[in-house]
Design a protein around this motif. Structure first.
Motif, PDB file in Angstrom:
ATOM      1  N   SER A   5       0.859  -1.152  -0.081  1.00  0.00           N
ATOM      2  CA  SER A   5      -0.130   0.133  -0.015  1.00  0.00           C
ATOM      3  C   SER A   5       0.955   1.355   0.017  1.00  0.00           C
ATOM      4  N   GLN A   6       0.350   2.359  -0.285  1.00  0.00           N
ATOM      5  CA  GLN A   6       1.042   3.463  -0.356  1.00  0.00           C
ATOM      6  C   GLN A   6       1.656   4.032   0.716  1.00  0.00           C
ATOM      7  N   PRO A   7       0.914   3.798   2.127  1.00  0.00           N
ATOM      8  CA  PRO A   7       1.324   4.266   3.431  1.00  0.00           C
ATOM      9  C   PRO A   7       2.757   3.427   3.754  1.00  0.00           C
ATOM     10  N   THR A   8       2.779   2.013   3.319  1.00  0.00           N
ATOM     11  CA  THR A   8       3.795   1.230   3.786  1.00  0.00           C
ATOM     12  C   THR A   8       5.089   1.623   2.615  1.00  0.00           C
ATOM     13  N   LEU A   9       4.808   1.943   1.496  1.00  0.00           N
ATOM     14  CA  LEU A   9       6.001   2.245   0.549  1.00  0.00           C
ATOM     15  C   LEU A   9       6.510   3.573   1.257  1.00  0.00           C
ATOM     16  N   THR A  10       5.771   4.516   1.589  1.00  0.00           N
ATOM     17  CA  THR A  10       6.360   5.765   2.272  1.00  0.00           C
ATOM     18  C   THR A  10       7.008   5.674   3.328  1.00  0.00           C
ATOM     19  N   ALA A  11       6.581   4.771   4.149  1.00  0.00           N
ATOM     20  CA  ALA A  11       7.493   4.226   5.552  1.00  0.00           C
ATOM     21  C   ALA A  11       8.617   3.609   5.299  1.00  0.00           C
ATOM     22  N   LEU A  12       8.694   2.929   4.014  1.00  0.00           N
ATOM     23  CA  LEU A  12      10.104   2.445   3.626  1.00  0.00           C
ATOM     24  C   LEU A  12      10.818   3.582   3.002  1.00  0.00           C
ATOM     25  N   GLN A  13      10.384   4.395   2.235  1.00  0.00           N
ATOM     26  CA  GLN A  13      10.986   5.491   1.618  1.00  0.00           C
ATOM     27  C   GLN A  13      11.568   6.513   2.704  1.00  0.00           C
ATOM     28  N   ILE A  57       8.967   7.191  13.610  1.00  0.00           N
ATOM     29  CA  ILE A  57       9.564   6.579  12.185  1.00  0.00           C
ATOM     30  C   ILE A  57       9.872   4.980  12.847  1.00  0.00           C
ATOM     31  N   LEU A  58      10.472   4.748  14.048  1.00  0.00           N
ATOM     32  CA  LEU A  58      10.576   3.331  14.485  1.00  0.00           C
ATOM     33  C   LEU A  58       9.441   2.490  14.243  1.00  0.00           C
ATOM     34  N   LYS A  59       8.183   2.776  14.664  1.00  0.00           N
ATOM     35  CA  LYS A  59       6.963   2.058  14.659  1.00  0.00           C
ATOM     36  C   LYS A  59       6.446   2.034  12.974  1.00  0.00           C
ATOM     37  N   GLN A  60       6.824   2.840  12.268  1.00  0.00           N
ATOM     38  CA  GLN A  60       6.405   2.948  10.928  1.00  0.00           C
ATOM     39  C   GLN A  60       7.395   1.967  10.288  1.00  0.00           C
ATOM     40  N   THR A  61       8.500   1.962  10.533  1.00  0.00           N
ATOM     41  CA  THR A  61       9.342   1.186   9.652  1.00  0.00           C
ATOM     42  C   THR A  61       9.474  -0.414  10.346  1.00  0.00           C
ATOM     43  N   TYR A  62       9.179  -0.700  11.554  1.00  0.00           N
ATOM     44  CA  TYR A  62       8.774  -2.069  11.913  1.00  0.00           C
ATOM     45  C   TYR A  62       7.463  -2.376  11.185  1.00  0.00           C
ATOM     46  N   LEU A  63       6.313  -1.682  11.072  1.00  0.00           N
ATOM     47  CA  LEU A  63       5.368  -2.321  10.543  1.00  0.00           C
ATOM     48  C   LEU A  63       5.675  -2.253   8.968  1.00  0.00           C
ATOM     49  N   ALA A  64       6.070  -1.496   8.374  1.00  0.00           N
ATOM     50  CA  ALA A  64       6.342  -1.346   7.020  1.00  0.00           C
ATOM     51  C   ALA A  64       7.168  -2.742   6.720  1.00  0.00           C
ATOM     52  N   MET A  66       7.497  -5.272   8.336  1.00  0.00           N
ATOM     53  CA  MET A  66       6.672  -6.792   8.964  1.00  0.00           C
ATOM     54  C   MET A  66       5.514  -6.997   7.469  1.00  0.00           C
ATOM     55  N   THR A  67       4.929  -5.806   7.127  1.00  0.00           N
ATOM     56  CA  THR A  67       3.888  -5.962   5.911  1.00  0.00           C
ATOM     57  C   THR A  67       4.794  -6.272   4.715  1.00  0.00           C
ATOM     58  N   LEU A  68       5.922  -5.877   4.506  1.00  0.00           N
ATOM     59  CA  LEU A  68       6.691  -6.082   3.202  1.00  0.00           C
ATOM     60  C   LEU A  68       6.923  -7.587   3.084  1.00  0.00           C
ATOM     61  N   PHE A  69       7.638  -8.362   4.333  1.00  0.00           N
ATOM     62  CA  PHE A  69       7.787  -9.593   4.248  1.00  0.00           C
ATOM     63  C   PHE A  69       6.452 -10.383   4.278  1.00  0.00           C
ATOM     64  N   VAL A  70       5.184 -10.147   4.920  1.00  0.00           N
ATOM     65  CA  VAL A  70       4.236 -10.809   5.103  1.00  0.00           C
ATOM     66  C   VAL A  70       3.805 -10.821   3.531  1.00  0.00           C
ATOM     67  N   GLU A  71       3.371  -9.727   3.110  1.00  0.00           N
ATOM     68  CA  GLU A  71       2.893  -9.671   1.680  1.00  0.00           C
ATOM     69  C   GLU A  71       3.623 -10.364   0.651  1.00  0.00           C
ATOM     70  N   ALA A  72       4.756 -10.297   0.818  1.00  0.00           N
ATOM     71  CA  ALA A  72       5.704 -10.830  -0.503  1.00  0.00           C
ATOM     72  C   ALA A  72       5.753 -12.273  -0.139  1.00  0.00           C
ATOM     73  N   SER A  73       5.846 -12.751   1.040  1.00  0.00           N
ATOM     74  CA  SER A  73       5.873 -14.305   1.385  1.00  0.00           C
ATOM     75  C   SER A  73       4.378 -14.724   1.025  1.00  0.00           C
ATOM     76  N   LYS A  74       3.390 -14.101   1.289  1.00  0.00           N
ATOM     77  CA  LYS A  74       2.139 -14.652   1.049  1.00  0.00           C
ATOM     78  C   LYS A  74       1.945 -14.790  -0.571  1.00  0.00           C
ATOM     79  N   THR A  75       2.187 -14.020  -1.104  1.00  0.00           N
ATOM     80  CA  THR A  75       2.154 -14.167  -2.713  1.00  0.00           C
ATOM     81  C   THR A  75       3.321 -14.697  -3.089  1.00  0.00           C
ATOM     82  N   ASP A  76       4.014 -15.311  -2.667  1.00  0.00           N
ATOM     83  CA  ASP A  76       5.243 -16.201  -3.158  1.00  0.00           C
ATOM     84  C   ASP A  76       6.056 -15.429  -4.326  1.00  0.00           C
ATOM     85  N   THR A  77       6.523 -14.074  -3.765  1.00  0.00           N
ATOM     86  CA  THR A  77       6.930 -13.161  -4.660  1.00  0.00           C
ATOM     87  C   THR A  77       8.571 -13.725  -4.756  1.00  0.00           C
ATOM     88  N   SER A  78       8.928 -13.757  -6.114  1.00  0.00           N
ATOM     89  CA  SER A  78      10.498 -14.132  -6.357  1.00  0.00           C
ATOM     90  C   SER A  78      11.244 -13.294  -5.862  1.00  0.00           C
TER      91      SER A  78
END
Length: 199
Positions: A5-13, A57-64, A66-78
């Motif tokens: 999602s856009q908030p997750t991308l923003t937090a990673l940026q 920033i710490l909270k946003q980074t943790y959540l982003a 976690m979301t990155l790993f969960v979503e990528a793993s869930k969709t079996d992203t290469s």
């Protein structure tokens, strides 16, 4: 590829913009993975390496992360697709490398963990049917009514248990027209799934 999602991308940026130190970023990634595996009970750990980072920033980074790993793993992203997602995040090269390395090492573990906690929908494993023909009703009037009785045997994996399934029966009666409508809707669903899988 729309993985995040856009908030997750923003937090990673923000991670790339703020320029978190490598040691600190490694600690955040490790703690985020530990949190995914429920070893920290969803609490964000603050230790000597992360104490100087702004709490928001710490909270946003943790959540982003976690979301990155969960979503990528869930969709079996290469790994290649994962790398493309990280390119969109504008991370520092070392941060990107840390995330790629962690994803590669933990992808299957995250997928296994998600499979254990996912309850999922019941699966139809068998079907029985019966045709009832009512000639007369309780007042002995001529009815000449057809009723189909369908019984679906379903199986559902119990939450958190690998080889344990719960079986159930779903039974209902319908007229010929209702059964034809039901079969038509099932055929439409099959076509929709086929179209979606070809896309």
């Amino acid at each position: 590829m729309e993985l995040l999602s856009q908030p997750t991308l923003t937090a990673l940026q923000v991670c790339g913009t703020v320029g978190l130190p490598e040691k600190c970023f490694r600690v955040i990634v490790k703690n985020a993975l530990d949190c995914i595996f429920s070893q920290h009970e969803d609490e964000i750990l603050i230790d000597k390496d992360t104490v100087e980072i702004d709490a928001a920033i710490l909270k946003q980074t943790y959540l982003a992360i976690m979301t990155l790993f969960v979503e990528a793993s869930k969709t079996d992203t290469s790994s290649e697709q994962f790398s493309m997602v990280l390119d969109d995040c504008k991370l520092l090269p070392k941060q990107k490398e840390i995330l790629q390395e962690s994803y590669k090492l933990n992808k299957q573990k995250v997928r296994s963990h998600l499979a254990r906690i996912n309850k999922g929908l019941p699966h139809v494993v068998d079907i029985d049917w019966r045709l009832d023909y009512n000639m007369k009703n309780s007042q002995l009037n001529k009815v000449m009514d057809l009723k189909y009785t369908l019984s679906f045997k379903t199986e559902q994996q119990l939450c958190g248990e690998i080889n344990s399934n719960q079986e159930d029966n779903v039974q209902f009666s319908c007229t010929r027209e209702q059964l034809q409508d039901f079969v038509g809707k099932l055929k439409e669903a099959v076509k929709s799934v086929e179209r979606a899988s070809q896309s």
